[in-house]
Enzyme design. Structure first.
Site, mmCIF file in Angstrom:
data_model
loop_
_atom_site.group_PDB
_atom_site.id
_atom_site.type_symbol
_atom_site.label_atom_id
_atom_site.label_comp_id
_atom_site.label_asym_id
_atom_site.label_seq_id
_atom_site.Cartn_x
_atom_site.Cartn_y
_atom_site.Cartn_z
ATOM 1 N NE ARG A 80 -65.543 17.958 -12.213
ATOM 2 C CZ ARG A 80 -66.302 18.835 -12.870
ATOM 3 N NH1 ARG A 80 -67.082 19.532 -11.967
ATOM 4 N NH2 ARG A 80 -66.081 19.162 -14.177
ATOM 5 C CG HIS B 126 -70.709 16.601 -4.458
ATOM 6 N ND1 HIS B 126 -70.685 17.644 -5.168
ATOM 7 C CD2 HIS B 126 -69.823 16.660 -3.389
ATOM 8 C CE1 HIS B 126 -70.252 18.774 -4.373
ATOM 9 N NE2 HIS B 126 -69.802 17.934 -3.314
ATOM 10 C CG LEU B 127 -76.190 14.379 -8.620
ATOM 11 C CD1 LEU B 127 -76.367 15.248 -9.914
ATOM 12 C CD2 LEU B 127 -77.292 13.357 -8.490
ATOM 13 N NE ARG C 180 -78.296 21.008 -22.994
ATOM 14 C CZ ARG C 180 -78.447 22.485 -22.937
ATOM 15 N NH1 ARG C 180 -77.832 23.185 -22.108
ATOM 16 N NH2 ARG C 180 -79.651 23.159 -23.187
ATOM 17 C CE1 TYR D 295 -72.462 15.700 -12.673
ATOM 18 C CE2 TYR D 295 -72.353 16.544 -14.865
ATOM 19 C CZ TYR D 295 -71.746 16.621 -13.475
ATOM 20 O OH TYR D 295 -70.658 17.242 -13.228
ATOM 21 N NE ARG E 15 -66.987 14.270 -12.533
ATOM 22 C CZ ARG E 15 -67.918 15.126 -12.820
ATOM 23 N NH1 ARG E 15 -68.559 15.597 -11.896
ATOM 24 N NH2 ARG E 15 -67.631 15.670 -14.007
ATOM 25 C CG ASN F 55 -74.883 19.065 -5.494
ATOM 26 O OD1 ASN F 55 -73.663 19.351 -5.608
ATOM 27 N ND2 ASN F 55 -75.369 18.148 -6.283
ATOM 28 N N PRO G 46 -75.122 25.763 -9.011
ATOM 29 C CG PRO G 46 -72.947 26.792 -9.929
ATOM 30 C CD PRO G 46 -73.928 26.574 -8.368
ATOM 31 C CG ASN G 47 -74.182 25.013 -14.919
ATOM 32 O OD1 ASN G 47 -74.843 25.671 -15.534
ATOM 33 N ND2 ASN G 47 -73.071 25.178 -14.490
ATOM 34 C CD GLU H 140 -68.846 18.492 0.240
ATOM 35 O OE1 GLU H 140 -68.161 18.637 1.261
ATOM 36 O OE2 GLU H 140 -68.188 18.585 -0.927
ATOM 37 C CB ALA I 124 -68.975 24.523 -10.333
HETATM 38 O O1 CA2 Z 1 -71.535 15.508 -8.814
HETATM 39 C C1 CA2 Z 1 -72.074 16.647 -8.395
HETATM 40 O O2 CA2 Z 1 -73.077 16.440 -7.591
HETATM 41 C C2 CA2 Z 1 -71.492 17.956 -8.594
HETATM 42 O O3 CA2 Z 1 -71.627 18.713 -7.499
HETATM 43 C C3 CA2 Z 1 -71.915 18.289 -9.914
HETATM 44 C C4 CA2 Z 1 -71.457 19.707 -10.415
HETATM 45 C C5 CA2 Z 1 -69.758 19.455 -10.440
HETATM 46 O O4 CA2 Z 1 -69.383 20.899 -10.902
HETATM 47 C C6 CA2 Z 1 -69.266 19.002 -9.252
HETATM 48 O O5 CA2 Z 1 -67.936 18.798 -9.243
HETATM 49 C C7 CA2 Z 1 -69.935 17.760 -8.761
HETATM 50 C C8 CA2 Z 1 -71.929 19.997 -11.776
HETATM 51 C C9 CA2 Z 1 -73.437 20.271 -11.756
HETATM 52 C C10 CA2 Z 1 -73.918 20.545 -13.083
HETATM 53 O O6 CA2 Z 1 -74.872 19.769 -13.739
HETATM 54 C C11 CA2 Z 1 -74.847 19.568 -14.916
HETATM 55 C C12 CA2 Z 1 -75.883 18.728 -15.318
HETATM 56 C C13 CA2 Z 1 -76.243 18.632 -16.726
HETATM 57 C C14 CA2 Z 1 -75.395 19.033 -17.715
HETATM 58 C C15 CA2 Z 1 -74.047 19.941 -17.191
HETATM 59 C C16 CA2 Z 1 -73.938 20.192 -15.885
#
Ligand code: CA2
Length: 146
Positions: free
Chosen positions: A110, A99-100, A17, A22, A106, A73, A9-10, A97, A76
């Site tokens: 998380r 993550h960026l 954003r 990110y 963090r 990835n 998601p997202n 697994e 959340a």
């Molecule tokens: O660091 C990552 O790759 C995460 O999986 C990114 C997730 C976060 O919930 C994980 O804890 C770590 C969030 C992805 C949402 O990405 C966004 C991008 C732009 C604006 C808002 C959210």
């Protein structure tokens, strides 16, 4: 060899954003980088994103017999989803697994990944390069499995 990249998601909002967290790279840019590295290694890629937990579960289930490695990835859902963990366990395909961001550096919530114990490894904190490194790791996992 075939790798299934799944994004939760997202992640479709990447580059649009919160660039301070990110970066400015979009998911399409990341997919292009992944495809470039995969082509060099002679690996096939399927690259998908969904905001729905159930869709991720369905894709993991359907990957049986169709993919050698899953790179996930889960965004959340990493921190909340027993359903994803159970799907990874059930399907038995090596899953990496990624993550960026460095989730361990963090917020406290998380730090815990519910999927980590059923994955063969974790790549975190390298931005878009986490995805490219996952192509390399997938090849290594697949070679060492045979
Ligand atoms: O660091 C990552 O790759 C995460 O999986 C990114 C997730 C976060 O919930 C994980 O804890 C770590 C969030 C992805 C949402 O990405 C966004 C991008 C732009 C604006 C808002 C959210």
């Amino acid at each position: 060899m075939k790798i299934l990249f799944l994004n939760g998601p997202n992640l479709n909002l990447l580059g649009q954003r919160e660039p301070e967290v990110y970066g400015r790279t979009t998911l399409k840019d990341i997919e292009a980088k992944v495809r470039e590295r995969a082509a060099r290694l002679g690996v096939e890629i399927d690259f998908r994103q969904t905001n729905l937990e159930g869709e991720l579960v369905a894709w993991i289930q359907q990957s049986k017999g169709n993919f050698d490695v899953i790179v996930l990835n889960a965004a959340a859902y990493t921190h909340t989803s027993i359903a994803l963990r159970d799907a990874i366990s059930a399907v038995g395909i090596p899953t990496i697994e990624i993550h960026l961001s460095n989730i361990h550096a963090r917020e406290e919530f998380r730090h815990k990944s519910l999927i980590a114990p059923v994955c063969c490894g974790q790549i975190v904190g390298f931005g878009a390069d986490s995805y490219v490194l996952a192509v390399e790791a997938s090849v290594s996992v697949n070679v060492n499995r045979k």
